[in-house]
Scaffold this active site. Structure first.
Site, PDB file in Angstrom:
ATOM      1  N   HIS A  73       0.830  -1.206   0.000  1.00 47.62           N
ATOM      2  CA  HIS A  73       0.000   0.000   0.000  1.00 47.62           C
ATOM      3  C   HIS A  73       0.866   1.257   0.000  1.00 47.62           C
ATOM      4  CE1 HIS A  73       0.317  -0.990   4.393  1.00 47.62           C
ATOM      5  NE2 HIS A  73       0.435   0.322   4.522  1.00 47.62           N
ATOM      6  N   ASP A 111       0.503  -7.772   0.329  1.00 52.20           N
ATOM      7  CA  ASP A 111       0.692  -6.340   0.557  1.00 52.20           C
ATOM      8  C   ASP A 111       2.197  -6.074   0.560  1.00 52.20           C
ATOM      9  OD1 ASP A 111       0.641  -3.699   1.292  1.00 52.20           O
ATOM     10  OD2 ASP A 111      -0.285  -4.011   3.251  1.00 52.20           O
ATOM     11  N   GLY A 114       2.652   4.777  10.577  1.00 55.64           N
ATOM     12  CA  GLY A 114       4.032   5.058  10.233  1.00 55.64           C
ATOM     13  C   GLY A 114       4.910   3.836  10.298  1.00 55.64           C
ATOM     14  N   SER A 119       4.120   1.039   8.891  1.00 59.29           N
ATOM     15  CA  SER A 119       3.847   0.239   7.709  1.00 59.29           C
ATOM     16  C   SER A 119       5.107  -0.045   6.921  1.00 59.29           C
ATOM     17  CB  SER A 119       2.877   0.954   6.786  1.00 59.29           C
ATOM     18  OG  SER A 119       1.570   0.696   7.167  1.00 59.29           O
ATOM     19  N   SER A 173       1.889  -4.728   7.570  1.00 59.39           N
ATOM     20  CA  SER A 173       0.794  -4.399   6.660  1.00 59.39           C
ATOM     21  C   SER A 173      -0.230  -3.503   7.343  1.00 59.39           C
ATOM     22  CB  SER A 173       0.123  -5.681   6.154  1.00 59.39           C
ATOM     23  OG  SER A 173      -1.034  -5.382   5.396  1.00 59.39           O
TER      24      SER A 173
END
Length: 455
Positions: free
Chosen positions: A211, A241, A321, A323, A339
């Site tokens: 993402h 992802d 943050g 991720s 994810s």
């Protein structure tokens, strides 16, 4: 403020933020050593990194009798679920040093139940994964699943039959975390770099959340800085992802080490499969270092943006943050990329990760093929000579050490402080320039993890 690319320097991997003392103290060298007592009928003790290989071997040998596996961390044993009471199957499991556990639901039955959930209950805010410890599918609905939506999920779970699935309510909201962290900046998003890799064509690259790769095509190591890397592939939502981002400078030398704060790092040796019950550590620029356990595999998560399958479920906390950040084991195994999830590092919650092995296979990239010896000539947290050992007496969150080598008020680097804010503990060589700090081969990654929440 100018920021140059990372030319011919070592880009340390994907971490930032202040590490938590509790997790840091657990990262000891040579822990969980594998042992064998030589008695085929007595369970062996396993390192957590090794159980997935043995479990995969037994799964192929046992066929329909195999009903999942998990790691008993307390006893360091591998538990194999079996359907039926076939003594030959049990003997085969015991000869491999594992423990046989008779259960009700077969793998085929749980797979069929998951397909029913996908067709009848794919509602944003829900997730499910198989929990081999209970031999059931664990379904979770977040705070947005109410009224008719909740009734649909509840009735679907009930119709699966007794002992097949359980349903619980989460107080948080299931989401990806795309707006924080001290790491990499793209467009209006900030994410955390996961692991440095070598792309299929031999060029340096890194893995982060899909993402993040969908949110922006180019990424910088500083807010408003020049791009240093360009997205090559990105998958989200759908079957994963993850994204592969190539460094724009082909001379960039990547280092496989996770900075866990306070001048410490864990060398990453290989990509490993996750195992339920396995202890794992997550590093992200927003919340630093946290540990927990794998609680489910092949998880399906229904984010607001769409459904993602094939994820790892854990009880490790994360926030915005984080991720794309690194999920790894104590002895240097790369497990996942952050994810999303629900909750935070105050209230807790569940967090989902993209398996690194799947991301590598899909992108054609390899882990650890770069400059594995990087760090010996560079001061700081990325020193590969550290061997992955972390001083258990050190507090990564010690305000004097400042686990965060980047001033969070200054984007990725504080231009007034040389390479890093002097109060940050000097995780970056003080002789380096501010624009070099991110890629100087120290433990601070080519951009840290921005203060966004990318799970």
């Amino acid at each position: 403020m100018s920021h140059k690319r990372i030319p011919k320097r070592k880009a340390a991997i994907a971490v930032g933020g202040v590490a938590a003392l509790g997790a840091a103290a657990l990262l000891l060298p040579n822990a969980n050593a594998s042992q064998s007592n030589g008695d085929a009928a007595t369970p062996r003790t396993f390192k957590s990194n090794d159980v997935s290989d043995v479990a995969s071997m037994l799964a192929s040998q046992l066929g329909d009798a195999f009903a999942g596996s998990y790691y008993d961390a307390a006893n360091k044993q591998l538990v194999i679920n079996v359907v039926g009471n076939n003594s030959n199957v049990v003997n085969q499991i015991e000869r491999a040093g594992a423990v046989a556990h008779q259960v009700q639901n077969s793998t085929a039955e749980l797979t069929a139940a998951a397909k029913t959930l996908k067709s009848d209950a794919s509602i944003p805010g829900t997730s499910w994964s198989v929990d081999p410890k209970t031999n059931e599918i664990r379904v979770t609905a977040d705070s947005t699943v109410t009224g008719a939506k909740w009734n649909t999920v509840e009735s679907t779970v009930k119709n699966l039959g007794s002992g097949v699935a359980t349903l619980s309510k989460s107080a948080g909201t299931l989401k990806t975390f795309v707006d924080g962290g001290d790491a990499i900046f793209g467009g209006n998003a900030r994410c955390s770099l996961g692991f440095n890799v070598t792309a299929g064509d031999g060029t340096p690259a890194f893995l982060t959340a899909g993402h993040c790769g969908v949110a922006a095509a180019q990424w910088s190591d500083a807010q408003g800085g020049q791009p240093i890397a360009t997205v090559d592939q990105a998958t989200f939502p759908g079957n994963g992802d993850f994204s592969l981002v190539k460094y724009d400078d082909p001379a960039t030398q990547t280092n496989s080490a996770v900075n866990v704060g306070n001048g410490q790092s864990v060398q990453i040796n290989q990509a490993v499969e996750a195992a339920v019950g396995q202890q794992v550590f997550r590093m992200g620029s927003t919340t630093g270092l946290h540990d927990g356990n794998v609680t489910g595999l092949n998880a399906t998560v229904n984010y607001p943006e769409g459904t993602v399958t094939g994820l790892i479920q854990t009880d490790v906390c994360a926030e915005a943050g984080d991720s794309g950040g690194s999920l790894f084991t104590q002895d240097g195994g790369a497990v996942g990329l952050t994810s999303g999830g629900s909750g935070d590092c105050t209230a807790g919650g569940e967090t989902f990760f993209q398996p690194v092995t799947t991301a590598l296979a899909a992108t054609g990239a390899t882990l650890g093929a770069g400059d594995a010896g990087a760090g010996a000539g560079d001061a700081g947290a990325g020193d590969a000579g550290a061997g992955g050992a972390v001083d258990p007496s050190a507090s990564a969150a010690d305000p004097g050490a400042g686990g965060d080598a980047v001033d969070p008020s200054a984007g990725a680097v504080d231009p007034s402080a040389g390479a890093v804010d002097p109060g940050a503990g000097g995780a970056v060589d003080p002789s380096a320039t501010a624009s070099d700090a991110a890629g100087a081969g120290t433990g601070q990654n080519a951009g840290h993890h921005t203060r966004r929440k990318h799970h």
